[in-house]
Motif scaffolding. Structure first.
Motif, PDB file in Angstrom:
ATOM      1  N   PHE A  52      61.615 -47.318  -8.141  1.00 58.73           N
ATOM      2  CA  PHE A  52      62.040 -47.639  -9.497  1.00 58.73           C
ATOM      3  C   PHE A  52      62.126 -49.017  -9.377  1.00 58.73           C
ATOM      4  CE2 PHE A  52      65.489 -47.567  -6.193  1.00 58.73           C
ATOM      5  CZ  PHE A  52      65.785 -48.143  -6.149  1.00 58.73           C
ATOM      6  N   HIS A  53      61.683 -49.882 -10.578  1.00 52.78           N
ATOM      7  CA  HIS A  53      61.666 -51.292 -10.575  1.00 52.78           C
ATOM      8  C   HIS A  53      62.920 -51.980 -10.456  1.00 52.78           C
ATOM      9  CE1 HIS A  53      56.967 -50.129 -11.525  1.00 52.78           C
ATOM     10  NE2 HIS A  53      56.650 -51.158 -10.740  1.00 52.78           N
ATOM     11  N   TYR A  54      63.436 -52.711  -9.443  1.00 52.95           N
ATOM     12  CA  TYR A  54      64.275 -53.563 -10.167  1.00 52.95           C
ATOM     13  C   TYR A  54      64.534 -54.712  -9.971  1.00 52.95           C
ATOM     14  CZ  TYR A  54      70.016 -53.599  -9.174  1.00 52.95           C
ATOM     15  OH  TYR A  54      70.987 -54.150  -9.312  1.00 52.95           O
ATOM     16  N   ARG A  55      64.919 -55.572 -10.528  1.00 53.55           N
ATOM     17  CA  ARG A  55      65.136 -56.962 -10.010  1.00 53.55           C
ATOM     18  C   ARG A  55      63.621 -57.448  -9.743  1.00 53.55           C
ATOM     19  NH1 ARG A  55      69.591 -59.371 -10.609  1.00 53.55           N
ATOM     20  NH2 ARG A  55      68.806 -61.333  -9.479  1.00 53.55           N
ATOM     21  N   GLY A  56      63.127 -57.416 -10.869  1.00 54.02           N
ATOM     22  CA  GLY A  56      61.569 -57.984  -9.917  1.00 54.02           C
ATOM     23  C   GLY A  56      60.427 -57.108  -9.539  1.00 54.02           C
ATOM     24  N   ALA A  57      60.585 -56.717  -8.839  1.00 46.28           N
ATOM     25  CA  ALA A  57      60.335 -55.435  -7.612  1.00 46.28           C
ATOM     26  C   ALA A  57      60.421 -54.064  -7.584  1.00 46.28           C
ATOM     27  CB  ALA A  57      60.810 -56.054  -5.966  1.00 46.28           C
ATOM     28  N   LEU A  58      59.600 -53.462  -6.828  1.00 44.80           N
ATOM     29  CA  LEU A  58      59.159 -51.825  -6.440  1.00 44.80           C
ATOM     30  C   LEU A  58      60.096 -51.862  -5.629  1.00 44.80           C
ATOM     31  CD1 LEU A  58      58.368 -49.081  -8.232  1.00 44.80           C
ATOM     32  CD2 LEU A  58      56.481 -49.266  -7.121  1.00 44.80           C
ATOM     33  N   LYS A  74      68.660 -53.414 -15.331  1.00 47.78           N
ATOM     34  CA  LYS A  74      67.481 -52.763 -15.653  1.00 47.78           C
ATOM     35  C   LYS A  74      66.626 -51.913 -14.605  1.00 47.78           C
ATOM     36  CE  LYS A  74      66.635 -55.453 -20.274  1.00 47.78           C
ATOM     37  NZ  LYS A  74      65.071 -55.745 -21.329  1.00 47.78           N
ATOM     38  N   HIS A  75      66.592 -50.901 -14.953  1.00 46.30           N
ATOM     39  CA  HIS A  75      65.887 -50.239 -13.374  1.00 46.30           C
ATOM     40  C   HIS A  75      65.136 -48.991 -14.671  1.00 46.30           C
ATOM     41  CE1 HIS A  75      69.767 -48.746 -14.628  1.00 46.30           C
ATOM     42  NE2 HIS A  75      69.030 -47.196 -13.606  1.00 46.30           N
ATOM     43  N   ASP A  76      63.944 -48.238 -13.677  1.00 50.64           N
ATOM     44  CA  ASP A  76      63.687 -47.350 -14.472  1.00 50.64           C
ATOM     45  C   ASP A  76      63.696 -46.224 -12.826  1.00 50.64           C
ATOM     46  OD1 ASP A  76      61.374 -48.471 -11.992  1.00 50.64           O
ATOM     47  OD2 ASP A  76      60.024 -48.592 -14.271  1.00 50.64           O
ATOM     48  N   GLY A  77      62.568 -45.430 -13.137  1.00 46.87           N
ATOM     49  CA  GLY A  77      62.918 -43.903 -12.213  1.00 46.87           C
ATOM     50  C   GLY A  77      61.590 -43.505 -12.571  1.00 46.87           C
ATOM     51  N   LYS A 104      88.589 -59.390  -8.973  1.00 46.44           N
ATOM     52  CA  LYS A 104      87.770 -59.873  -7.977  1.00 46.44           C
ATOM     53  C   LYS A 104      86.469 -59.417  -8.786  1.00 46.44           C
ATOM     54  CE  LYS A 104      85.701 -60.505  -3.080  1.00 46.44           C
ATOM     55  NZ  LYS A 104      86.091 -62.264  -3.374  1.00 46.44           N
ATOM     56  N   PRO A 105      85.149 -60.328  -8.784  1.00 44.51           N
ATOM     57  CA  PRO A 105      84.315 -60.758  -9.290  1.00 44.51           C
ATOM     58  C   PRO A 105      83.566 -59.303  -8.456  1.00 44.51           C
ATOM     59  CG  PRO A 105      84.623 -63.061  -8.942  1.00 44.51           C
ATOM     60  CD  PRO A 105      85.920 -62.018  -8.364  1.00 44.51           C
ATOM     61  N   LEU A 106      82.653 -58.214  -9.240  1.00 42.10           N
ATOM     62  CA  LEU A 106      82.593 -57.121  -9.061  1.00 42.10           C
ATOM     63  C   LEU A 106      80.673 -57.734  -7.489  1.00 42.10           C
ATOM     64  CD1 LEU A 106      81.624 -55.996 -12.422  1.00 42.10           C
ATOM     65  CD2 LEU A 106      82.820 -54.947 -10.429  1.00 42.10           C
ATOM     66  N   PRO A 107      80.931 -56.805  -6.361  1.00 40.02           N
ATOM     67  CA  PRO A 107      79.934 -56.623  -5.292  1.00 40.02           C
ATOM     68  C   PRO A 107      78.721 -56.643  -5.456  1.00 40.02           C
ATOM     69  CG  PRO A 107      81.574 -54.598  -5.785  1.00 40.02           C
ATOM     70  CD  PRO A 107      82.114 -55.407  -6.370  1.00 40.02           C
ATOM     71  N   PHE A 108      77.705 -57.107  -5.281  1.00 43.25           N
ATOM     72  CA  PHE A 108      76.545 -56.974  -5.715  1.00 43.25           C
ATOM     73  C   PHE A 108      75.600 -57.274  -4.575  1.00 43.25           C
ATOM     74  CE2 PHE A 108      72.828 -58.998  -7.702  1.00 43.25           C
ATOM     75  CZ  PHE A 108      72.598 -58.514  -8.301  1.00 43.25           C
ATOM     76  N   PHE A 109      74.270 -55.697  -4.611  1.00 38.92           N
ATOM     77  CA  PHE A 109      73.324 -55.735  -3.814  1.00 38.92           C
ATOM     78  C   PHE A 109      72.313 -56.509  -5.118  1.00 38.92           C
ATOM     79  CE2 PHE A 109      77.362 -53.528  -2.387  1.00 38.92           C
ATOM     80  CZ  PHE A 109      77.031 -52.746  -1.072  1.00 38.92           C
ATOM     81  N   LYS A 110      71.329 -57.420  -4.169  1.00 39.47           N
ATOM     82  CA  LYS A 110      70.403 -57.672  -4.641  1.00 39.47           C
ATOM     83  C   LYS A 110      69.116 -56.726  -4.627  1.00 39.47           C
ATOM     84  CE  LYS A 110      67.322 -61.666  -4.806  1.00 39.47           C
ATOM     85  NZ  LYS A 110      66.908 -62.701  -3.581  1.00 39.47           N
ATOM     86  N   GLN A 111      69.010 -56.321  -3.837  1.00 37.78           N
ATOM     87  CA  GLN A 111      67.380 -55.293  -3.504  1.00 37.78           C
ATOM     88  C   GLN A 111      67.919 -53.564  -4.055  1.00 37.78           C
ATOM     89  OE1 GLN A 111      65.261 -56.371  -1.943  1.00 37.78           O
ATOM     90  NE2 GLN A 111      66.503 -58.004  -1.556  1.00 37.78           N
ATOM     91  N   GLY A 112      69.184 -53.176  -5.044  1.00 37.67           N
ATOM     92  CA  GLY A 112      69.894 -52.149  -5.184  1.00 37.67           C
ATOM     93  C   GLY A 112      69.920 -50.879  -4.057  1.00 37.67           C
ATOM     94  N   LEU A 113      69.334 -51.469  -2.648  1.00 36.98           N
ATOM     95  CA  LEU A 113      69.246 -50.471  -1.824  1.00 36.98           C
ATOM     96  C   LEU A 113      70.261 -50.956  -1.131  1.00 36.98           C
ATOM     97  CD1 LEU A 113      65.579 -49.539  -1.999  1.00 36.98           C
ATOM     98  CD2 LEU A 113      67.896 -47.873  -2.051  1.00 36.98           C
ATOM     99  N   SER A 114      70.853 -49.736  -0.135  1.00 38.89           N
ATOM    100  CA  SER A 114      70.478 -50.743   1.607  1.00 38.89           C
ATOM    101  C   SER A 114      71.000 -49.079   2.450  1.00 38.89           C
ATOM    102  CB  SER A 114      73.054 -51.061   1.463  1.00 38.89           C
ATOM    103  OG  SER A 114      73.353 -50.592   2.507  1.00 38.89           O
TER     104      SER A 114
END
Length: 272
Positions: A52-58, A74-77, A104-114
């Motif tokens: 999936f494309h997420y924040r400018g990267a596949l 935004k993302h696709d799949g 509290k402001p929401l947690p954020f995962f820049k890569q979309g994966l962990s």
């Protein structure tokens, strides 16, 4: 697991919950166009490669990883190999996170994966077999563990400090739920909540991950999905949910989920 005999792609949804949606699905190739939810999309790929494309990267989700897609990103799949991909996903409303974290402001995962094992472990209960109902207390305990672990893994250890007006934002959220059949504005929110509209809009975005208007639109789309699940036509579903017409609903549905409501209805298979 049942699937449509004339379609290699399939999706099943766990028994209804008012605030937590869980699905299991298989796609042989392309799954979704670029779209955005107003919830966290948290899940795992069971087999194959989910690209999936997420924040400018596949990105490529594989077995052992946890996907954490932030609200309104935004993302696709699509399948990353010829074998297709099989996955489970839950859609967690930011409001559930806020009931635990209280502003509290929401947690954020820049890569979309962990690949953090703590996060993989705490998602197990909520991503168990779609046919196994969750006890209410079991679900609430699992949500608490998930919320606190999200902050820890994201490097945002939770605290009790309240920097934003969570109470006003929550009142605005409740007002929207009570007004889905009306064309409300920020002015209506300001008058009913008693907080400046722009401060309220800012806090709402920080705490619930999306704007008040988009939150209202997504709740209407929730109604559309329920209507389609129970056999209503696309036209009737649009009317019941408060959209101007079927075309208006279809535009918002496709933007939110990456597939048309007709396609969603085709591949959806109710829990057996």
């Amino acid at each position: 697991m049942s699937k449509l005999s004339n379609c290699s792609d399939w999706m099943v949804r766990a028994a209804d919950h008012d605030h937590l949606e869980r699905i299991e699905a298989f796609f042989s190739d392309h799954a979704y166009e670029s779209h955005q939810h107003d919830t966290f999309a948290i899940g795992r790929t069971l087999s194959g490669v989910q690209s999936f494309h997420y924040r400018g990267a596949l990105r490529h989700s594989q077995h052992g990883m946890t996907m954490v897609l932030h609200p309104d990103e935004k993302h696709d799949g699509s399948a990353g190999t010829q074998d297709g991909f099989h996955y489970k996903m839950m859609y967690v409303e930011p409001a559930l996170i806020q009931k635990i974290m209280k502003g509290k402001p929401l947690p954020f995962f820049k890569q979309g994966l962990s690949d953090d094992p703590r996060l993989y472990r705490v998602t197990h209960t909520l991503l168990q077999n779609m046919h196994d109902p969750l006890d209410r207390l079991e679900e609430e305990d699992a949500l608490y563990d998930l919320a606190t672990t999200l902050y820890e893994v994201a490097g945002q250890p939770f605290s009790t400090r309240q920097s934003y007006d969570y109470i006003a934002a929550e009142k605005a959220r409740e007002f929207i739920h009570a007004s889905l059949d009306q064309n409300i504005s920020l002015d209506d929110l300001e008058q009913n909540i008693g907080r400046d509209r722009w401060s309220l809009s800012r806090d709402f975005r920080l705490l619930f991950g999306t704007s008040p208007h988009r939150y209202m639109t997504m709740r209407r789309l929730d109604i559309v999905k329920r209507c389609l699940m129970y056999g209503e036509s696309l036209t009737q579903a649009a009317i019941i949910a408060g959209f101007f017409d079927q075309s208006h609903m279809t535009r918002h549905f496709t933007k939110a989920y990456g597939i048309t409501p007709a396609r969603w209805k085709q591949i959806y298979s109710p829990q057996q």
